[in-house]
Write an enzyme that holds these catalytic residues in place. Structure first.
Site, PDB file in Angstrom:
ATOM      1  CG  HIS A   4      -6.396  -9.789  -6.889  1.00 54.65           C
ATOM      2  ND1 HIS A   4      -7.886  -9.403  -7.022  1.00 54.65           N
ATOM      3  CD2 HIS A   4      -6.217  -9.217  -5.801  1.00 54.65           C
ATOM      4  CE1 HIS A   4      -8.058  -8.267  -5.987  1.00 54.65           C
ATOM      5  NE2 HIS A   4      -7.025  -8.226  -5.385  1.00 54.65           N
ATOM      6  CE  LYS A  57      -3.794  -2.374   0.366  1.00 55.21           C
ATOM      7  NZ  LYS A  57      -4.604  -2.686  -0.627  1.00 55.21           N
TER       8      LYS A  57
END
Length: 488
Positions: free
Chosen positions: A298, A180
């Site tokens: 994902h 992040k």
């Protein structure tokens, strides 16, 4: 529910094949007496017929439009083994507590499908019926894939057992984190995030779904800096580490190019997004098998068609298709995090990934027994809004064959990324030890964590920061046979 006599199958061949329009049930796509064969592909649909449309006729239409039918009688049916190739809706039942909705069971002969091709399977099962006007809505809830069909797929290239052997990590969940912010970092700063997380005790760090090759960071720079971080962390910790290098790209040629570079750098794992499509997934799975590389999936984009209960595709079906297609890791939900997921329904997804034979369990949304014919198992991934204070819930819900990914719950730690990783590793090791000692971690979990935090400052800071954070919203996709569960 039986078919009305007026819409039963027409047996007289002259009437059945006379030019004109017949009801789907009259054409033979409904057979309430049909007994499915062991080799049939079975599908369970949730259908919402338009007002005035009979539920049996709607079910027959689903069977017809997903196999051999069109809107009118065609004489060329008689050139085929029509009775065999015609899909058959064989049972219709009202959905409990959902007026106007029905479950319909449809059987397909195995010869309708190309071996080893998810693209072909989906073209039939979901290719046409979801736009059919007589239905207000349609959802594919579950499938039974016969052993004869399952054996035509290669499945996961590595599987849970071999992955653990390669990593030399046993008896606990694996730990991960998503870098992040997901977008905007330079390659060098991105690599520093990866290093700090791995040095602090994570097994994996991960690219997010939309980090590919953008102006702020070319994919090659990302790969180089990430693998530098992996190698440095491995040397300093003595543990095998990995970073999910996202090779998703605009063409298969480019995906292969990125995969080859990842292999050259020594990466143990690559990643693709669900949105690349079934043919691309199966193709890169074959590459991973041939090159001894783990494949992380994902599930980017799945919520556009899996979340709503009335229309779309259940994620349990997507998980089944992905196990056939061949992925090693699959994001399957957390139940306690920020993303959609009823606990029992999510457990059903995990069962699909990890069991040798998945048994019927209506409370978890599983309508068929599924024999996986020896296909390797998929490692589920719990990711999205989880933190160290939920460790007892996660282990209680999902056991140890799971990757627990704490993105914000690692990188957002007030004492830094490495401290966040330490907090999660200590929480995990503490909870596994307590479980192995026979303690009731589901109920004693908070107390166990508080006790561990007395000697681990990073864990104490994590609990102080996020200990009260929960995401207790009602799930939209739940079993129709139990009320929405709560894990709070």
């Amino acid at each position: 529910m039986g078919a009305d006599a007026a819409i039963g199958q027409i047996k007289d061949a002259k009437k059945r094949y006379a030019a004109g329009v017949l009801k789907y049930a009259q054409m033979g796509y409904w057979d309430g007496d049909y007994q499915p064969k062991d080799t049939d592909v079975l599908a369970l649909f949730r259908i919402t017929p338009q007002d005035g449309v009979d539920a049996v006729e709607a079910a027959a239409a689903v069977a017809g439009e997903s196999s051999t039918a069109t809107w009118t009688v065609v004489w060329t049916d008689r050139l085929t083994a029509a009775d065999m190739y015609r899909a058959k809706a064989y049972k219709v039942e009202p959905v409990p507590g959902q007026p106007g909705q029905y479950f319909c069971w449809v059987a397909y002969d195995l010869d309708l499908f190309e071996e080893g091709s998810i693209a072909n399977l989906t073209a039939s099962i979901i290719g046409n019926v979801f736009s059919f006007k007589p239905l207000k809505a349609c959802r594919l809830e579950d499938m039974r894939l016969p052993v004869a069909y399952v054996k035509t797929f290669r499945g996961p290239p590595t599987g849970i057992v071999v992955e653990r052997e390669r990593l030399d990590k046993f008896g606990r969940p694996l730990l991960g984190a998503t870098t992040k912010p997901k977008l905007g970092l330079s390659g060098k700063n991105y690599g520093r995030v990866v290093y700090e997380g791995l040095k602090g005790g994570l097994d994996f760090v991960k690219d997010d779904e939309n980090i590919n090759s953008q102006p702020f960071m070319h994919w090659r720079d990302r790969f180089l800096y990430c693998m530098e971080a992996v190698n440095k962390a491995q040397a300093e910790t003595g543990e095998v580490k990995g970073h999910y290098l996202n090779i998703t790209a605009g063409t298969m040629e480019e995906m292969y190019r990125r995969a080859e570079f990842a292999k050259e750098l020594g990466s143990v794992v690559v990643m693709v997004d669900l949105i690349v499509g079934w043919t691309a997934i199966q193709s890169i799975s074959n590459w991973c098998r041939e090159n001894d590389v783990l494949l992380h999936m994902h599930r980017a984009g799945h919520g556009t068609y899996t979340r709503q209960k009335g229309h779309g595709i259940s994620f349990r079906v997507i998980a089944k298709w992905l196990r056939l297609a061949g992925v090693d890791h699959l994001h399957t939900g957390t139940a306690v995090g920020k993303l959609e997921g009823d606990p029992m329904t999510v457990q059903g997804y995990y069962n699909v990934c990890r069991e040798t034979v998945t048994k019927t369990d209506y409370t978890r949304g599983i309508f068929f027994d599924q024999d996986w014919a020896g296909l390797r198992k998929v490692m589920p991934v719990a990711s999205g809004g989880i933190h160290a204070g939920q460790m007892h819930q996660l282990i209680d819900l999902f056991g140890e064959d799971v990757v627990l990914q704490f993105g914000g719950g690692t990188i957002g730690h007030p004492d830094g990324i490495q401290a966040g990783a330490i907090a999660n590793r200590v929480a995990l090791e503490t909870m596994i030890l307590a479980r192995n000692e026979g303690r009731d971690i589901k109920n004693e979990g908070p107390e166990i964590l508080i006790e561990a935090a007395k000697w681990c400052r990073p864990l104490r800071a994590a609990l102080d920061t996020w200990g009260e954070v929960t995401f207790n919203y009602a799930s939209t996709d739940t079993s129709d046979f139990v009320p929405t569960a709560s894990v709070a």
